[in-house]
Write a protein that holds these residues in place. Structure first.
Motif, PDB file in Angstrom:
ATOM      1  N   SER A  29     -46.744  85.664   8.884  1.00  0.00           N
ATOM      2  CA  SER A  29     -46.517  86.325   7.740  1.00  0.00           C
ATOM      3  C   SER A  29     -46.010  87.677   7.898  1.00  0.00           C
ATOM      4  O   SER A  29     -45.606  88.157   9.152  1.00  0.00           O
ATOM      5  N   ASP A  87     -43.736  79.694   7.308  1.00  0.00           N
ATOM      6  CA  ASP A  87     -43.664  81.064   6.885  1.00  0.00           C
ATOM      7  C   ASP A  87     -44.395  80.977   5.502  1.00  0.00           C
ATOM      8  O   ASP A  87     -43.886  80.632   4.475  1.00  0.00           O
ATOM      9  N   ILE A  88     -45.439  81.737   5.407  1.00  0.00           N
ATOM     10  CA  ILE A  88     -46.312  81.713   4.320  1.00  0.00           C
ATOM     11  C   ILE A  88     -46.045  82.944   3.372  1.00  0.00           C
ATOM     12  O   ILE A  88     -47.076  83.258   2.650  1.00  0.00           O
ATOM     13  N   LEU A  97     -45.250  82.542   0.017  1.00  0.00           N
ATOM     14  CA  LEU A  97     -46.105  81.310  -0.569  1.00  0.00           C
ATOM     15  C   LEU A  97     -47.492  81.619  -1.360  1.00  0.00           C
ATOM     16  O   LEU A  97     -48.084  82.584  -0.789  1.00  0.00           O
ATOM     17  N   ARG A  98     -47.771  80.764  -2.343  1.00  0.00           N
ATOM     18  CA  ARG A  98     -49.056  81.065  -2.826  1.00  0.00           C
ATOM     19  C   ARG A  98     -50.119  80.153  -1.950  1.00  0.00           C
ATOM     20  O   ARG A  98     -49.535  79.188  -1.312  1.00  0.00           O
ATOM     21  N   GLU A 147     -49.647  76.202  -1.992  1.00  0.00           N
ATOM     22  CA  GLU A 147     -48.300  75.815  -1.630  1.00  0.00           C
ATOM     23  C   GLU A 147     -48.419  75.796  -0.015  1.00  0.00           C
ATOM     24  O   GLU A 147     -48.050  74.899   0.663  1.00  0.00           O
ATOM     25  N   SER A 148     -49.020  76.765   0.480  1.00  0.00           N
ATOM     26  CA  SER A 148     -49.300  76.820   2.096  1.00  0.00           C
ATOM     27  C   SER A 148     -50.166  75.521   2.438  1.00  0.00           C
ATOM     28  O   SER A 148     -50.045  75.019   3.376  1.00  0.00           O
ATOM     29  N   GLN A 187     -50.334  72.842   0.879  1.00  0.00           N
ATOM     30  CA  GLN A 187     -49.661  71.460   0.693  1.00  0.00           C
ATOM     31  C   GLN A 187     -48.868  71.315   1.880  1.00  0.00           C
ATOM     32  O   GLN A 187     -48.770  70.115   2.360  1.00  0.00           O
ATOM     33  N   MET A 188     -48.203  72.396   2.426  1.00  0.00           N
ATOM     34  CA  MET A 188     -47.337  72.204   3.468  1.00  0.00           C
ATOM     35  C   MET A 188     -48.129  71.859   4.667  1.00  0.00           C
ATOM     36  O   MET A 188     -47.719  70.924   5.485  1.00  0.00           O
TER      37      MET A 188
END
Ligand code: S3P
Length: 175
Positions: A105, A153-154, A157-158, A161-162, A164-165
């Motif tokens: 981050s 790389d968050i 990202l919401r 989304e993080s 899910q990855m």
């Protein structure tokens, strides 16, 4: 049967390791461990009080012992403390039992997340919290990068989304 592997989330204070880790663990049905929370439970003290009463070295010893122990109980989703990567033995133990995912981050985003939070002793007693975050992040970035099996790389990202990855990674690793 092949043993499932841990996912250890590393990254700077306040990047979201605990929040993201907890949701992932529910999603993939693995147990969740937040090393700071376990240390607080085991000692009956807050991280701030441990640093105040016994100093950082003592905290690091507790952190080291715990990293050794959790390596024995995969599959776990582990939210580590931001300084866990300062110790090579921790990195070895975390890698031994699974993979290390670096949640990367920016100082701006981290500052936004924790500017009003007083639970981080390393950011206490500083006039300029943002400058301190930037300085520590610069020092530690090479360590995070060196130990990471995967980097996400968050910063843009919401949370979902993080989640899910990293959940996808968990399934790739554990089938
Ligand atoms: C630390 C990070 C903290 C906690 C302690 C030291 C660090 O955890 O372990 O205050 O050295 O970066 P979080 O990353 O969960 O804030």
């Amino acid at each position: 049967m092949i043993k499932k592997r841990n996912i250890a989330l590393v990254g700077f204070m306040g990047c979201g390791k605990s929040t993201i880790g907890k949701i992932i663990s529910d999603r993939v049905s693995a147990d969740f461990i937040d090393t700071d929370t376990v240390i607080e439970k085991n000692t009956g003290m807050s991280i701030n009080s441990i640093f105040d009463s016994y100093g950082e070295d003592y905290f690091r010893k507790l952190e080291r012992n715990l990293c050794k122990l959790i390596a024995l109980y995969p599959p776990l989703i582990i939210a580590t403390g931001g300084g866990v990567i300062k110790n090579e033995a921790n990195v070895e133990n975390l890698k031994h039992s699974g993979v290390i995912v670096y949640l990367k981050s920016t100082p701006e985003r981290i500052y936004r997340n924790i500017s009003h939070d007083n639970t981080r002793p390393l950011l206490a007693n500083t006039q300029d919290k943002y400058a301190k975050i930037k300085e520590l992040l610069e020092q530690r970035t090479p360590l995070y990068e060196a130990c990471a099996d995967y980097t996400v790389d968050i910063s843009m990202l919401r949370i979902e989304e993080s989640v899910q990855m990293v959940s996808r990674l968990y399934y790739e690793i554990n089938g």
